[in-house]
Scaffold this active site. Structure first.
Site, PDB file in Angstrom:
ATOM      1  N   CYS A 122       3.334  -1.120 -15.081  1.00 44.80           N
ATOM      2  CA  CYS A 122       4.715  -0.722 -15.390  1.00 44.80           C
ATOM      3  C   CYS A 122       5.547  -1.917 -15.810  1.00 44.80           C
ATOM      4  O   CYS A 122       6.563  -1.773 -16.484  1.00 44.80           O
ATOM      5  CB  CYS A 122       5.364  -0.082 -14.181  1.00 44.80           C
ATOM      6  SG  CYS A 122       4.748   1.554 -13.874  1.00 44.80           S
TER       7      CYS A 122
ATOM      8  N   LYS B 177      11.117  -2.312   1.007  1.00 44.88           N
ATOM      9  CA  LYS B 177      11.061  -0.891   0.644  1.00 44.88           C
ATOM     10  C   LYS B 177      10.675  -0.004   1.835  1.00 44.88           C
ATOM     11  O   LYS B 177      11.247   1.066   2.028  1.00 44.88           O
ATOM     12  CB  LYS B 177      10.058  -0.684  -0.494  1.00 44.88           C
ATOM     13  CG  LYS B 177      10.533  -1.291  -1.803  1.00 44.88           C
ATOM     14  CD  LYS B 177       9.541  -1.045  -2.921  1.00 44.88           C
ATOM     15  CE  LYS B 177      10.063  -1.670  -4.205  1.00 44.88           C
ATOM     16  NZ  LYS B 177       9.156  -1.489  -5.346  1.00 44.88           N
TER      17      LYS B 177
ATOM     18  N   GLU C 101      -7.049  -2.355  -7.928  1.00 43.09           N
ATOM     19  CA  GLU C 101      -7.843  -2.998  -6.882  1.00 43.09           C
ATOM     20  C   GLU C 101      -7.566  -2.382  -5.506  1.00 43.09           C
ATOM     21  O   GLU C 101      -8.493  -2.068  -4.753  1.00 43.09           O
ATOM     22  CB  GLU C 101      -7.560  -4.499  -6.846  1.00 43.09           C
ATOM     23  CG  GLU C 101      -8.463  -5.192  -5.840  1.00 43.09           C
ATOM     24  CD  GLU C 101      -8.182  -6.682  -5.726  1.00 43.09           C
ATOM     25  OE1 GLU C 101      -7.725  -7.294  -6.697  1.00 43.09           O
ATOM     26  OE2 GLU C 101      -8.425  -7.218  -4.630  1.00 43.09           O
TER      27      GLU C 101
ATOM     28  N   CYS D 247     -15.605  10.456  -6.411  1.00 44.66           N
ATOM     29  CA  CYS D 247     -14.585   9.522  -5.934  1.00 44.66           C
ATOM     30  C   CYS D 247     -14.027   8.706  -7.097  1.00 44.66           C
ATOM     31  O   CYS D 247     -14.439   8.867  -8.245  1.00 44.66           O
ATOM     32  CB  CYS D 247     -15.156   8.618  -4.842  1.00 44.66           C
ATOM     33  SG  CYS D 247     -16.124   7.238  -5.460  1.00 44.66           S
TER      34      CYS D 247
ATOM     35  N   ARG E   9      12.424  28.568   3.807  1.00 50.57           N
ATOM     36  CA  ARG E   9      12.048  28.883   2.428  1.00 50.57           C
ATOM     37  C   ARG E   9      10.590  28.506   2.147  1.00 50.57           C
ATOM     38  O   ARG E   9       9.913  29.133   1.330  1.00 50.57           O
ATOM     39  CB  ARG E   9      12.962  28.163   1.432  1.00 50.57           C
ATOM     40  CG  ARG E   9      14.436  28.482   1.591  1.00 50.57           C
ATOM     41  CD  ARG E   9      14.704  30.005   1.582  1.00 50.57           C
ATOM     42  NE  ARG E   9      16.106  30.331   1.556  1.00 50.57           N
ATOM     43  CZ  ARG E   9      16.864  30.574   2.627  1.00 50.57           C
ATOM     44  NH1 ARG E   9      16.331  30.520   3.853  1.00 50.57           N
ATOM     45  NH2 ARG E   9      18.147  30.867   2.510  1.00 50.57           N
TER      46      ARG E   9
HETATM   47 ZN   LIG Z   1     -18.184   7.911  -6.019  1.00 50.95          ZN
END
Ligand SMILES: [Zn+2]
Length: 336
Positions: free
Chosen positions: A183, A81, A128, A166, A7
């Protein structure tokens, strides 16, 4: 075997050639929470030849609301995880290579972890480490797909070294005021990371098969209001990363942890944070745990943990000598 992807092959921007390219591709997913589990599911099912999944955490009950590949059994088995993700996804597709790596991604190991990748996908919960991916990706010239989700909204952007702006072009310097939402403080509903991760996965497929219609905007989406917005981003002339200065990789802004001898505590320092507003931090944390402050320090207790925050952003995490755990709690509650 070809029937597995029939598919997807019928979808003309991929086709037979694209499928072959996917099979020869190598994707690295950093962070296997709500975003990472969806991205990993899509890429594994799509037949990307090598999928590496990196995460430092174990699974907790409050993850199950949105982290699609985990279940109660994984929690009972106390699986990290990355390990649980690898086990589940191997049952989905045994024809590709899937590797789960339990690691705290930092400036000393990231280049090794992403070297050889054709694409890096961001499934993280802190800025970070995203800046670290940005540095490593630009340095090693690997495209990466930024993604973040919180509350009912998400954001994503493609960063193609040498071709697009960036992450530091748009986010400026380091951690800003150092008090970003996470969160664990603002909450999140599952559709937000699901949609964000789906957009990231589609962009990853486009980048891998060499589709020319790669998205060049920063996209934000709110699943509660069903609004999608596009923002033009431009390269900042003085962007350090675009000019080959990799401050996060060089650990100039890296969070530093020190185990405090004999105190069973870890100190976390984030040079990107200059000042913390206790009022703001307290209002953000008061619904999650017990918090109090005076002019010198803020004390925060959640579950069995206790953190003491100082005005200069220094944090002491009590009752542990585990630096990686302390760094995780810091990213979760204080924000990086
Ligand atoms: Zn940059």
């Amino acid at each position: 075997m070809t029937d597995r992807y029939s598919r997807q092959i019928l979808f003309s921007p991929i086709g037979k050639d694209g499928q072959k390219t996917l099979a020869e591709s190598n994707a690295v997913i950093i962070g296997c929470g709500a975003l990472g589990t969806v991205i990993a599911t899509v890429l594994v099912r799509a037949g990307v030849g090598k999928v590496r999944i990196i995460d430092r955490d174990f699974i907790e009950y409050h993850n199950l609301q949105r982290q699609v590949i985990f279940d109660e059994e994984d929690i009972k088995n106390q699986l990290p995880k990355a390990v649980a993700a690898e086990r589940h996804l191997r049952k989905v597709n045994s024809a590709i290579e899937i590797e789960g790596i339990v690691a705290d991604v930092n400036y000393s190991n990231i280049e090794k972890l992403v070297r050889g990748a054709d694409i890096i996908l961001d499934g993280l919960d802190n800025l970070e480490t995203r800046f670290l991916i940005n540095d490593a990706a630009l340095k090693l010239k690997i495209p990466w797909v930024y993604g973040g989700a919180i509350s009912s909204f998400g954001m994503t952007m493609n960063i193609i070294p040498g071709k697009t702006p960036c992450l530091r072009c748009i986010h400026g310097n380091a951690s800003g005021n150092g008090l970003s939402l996470t969160c664990d403080t603002a909450g999140v509903i599952a559709p937000a990371p699901f949609v964000t991760a789906s957009l990231q996965s589609a962009e990853a497929m486009k980048i891998l098969v060499g589709d020319e219609h790669i998205n060049r905007d920063l996209i934000s989406i709110d699943v509660w209001t069903a609004e999608l917005k596009r923002f033009k981003v431009t390269r900042r002339q003085d962007c350090p990363a675009c000019n080959g200065k990799f401050e996060f990789l060089d650990a100039q802004f890296a969070t530093k942890t020190t185990s405090l001898c004999g105190q069973n505590a870890v100190q976390v320092l984030n040079p990107g944070i200059k000042h913390v507003s206790f009022e703001q931090l307290e209002s953000r944390l008061k619904n999650i745990g017990k918090v109090s402050h005076n002019e010198f320090m803020l004390d925060f207790k959640v579950d069995s943990r206790e953190m003491v925050v100082f005005p200069d952003g220094r944090v002491i995490v009590k009752n542990t000598a585990d630096e990686s755990l302390a760094r995780g709690l810091y990213a979760k509650y204080i924000g990086a």
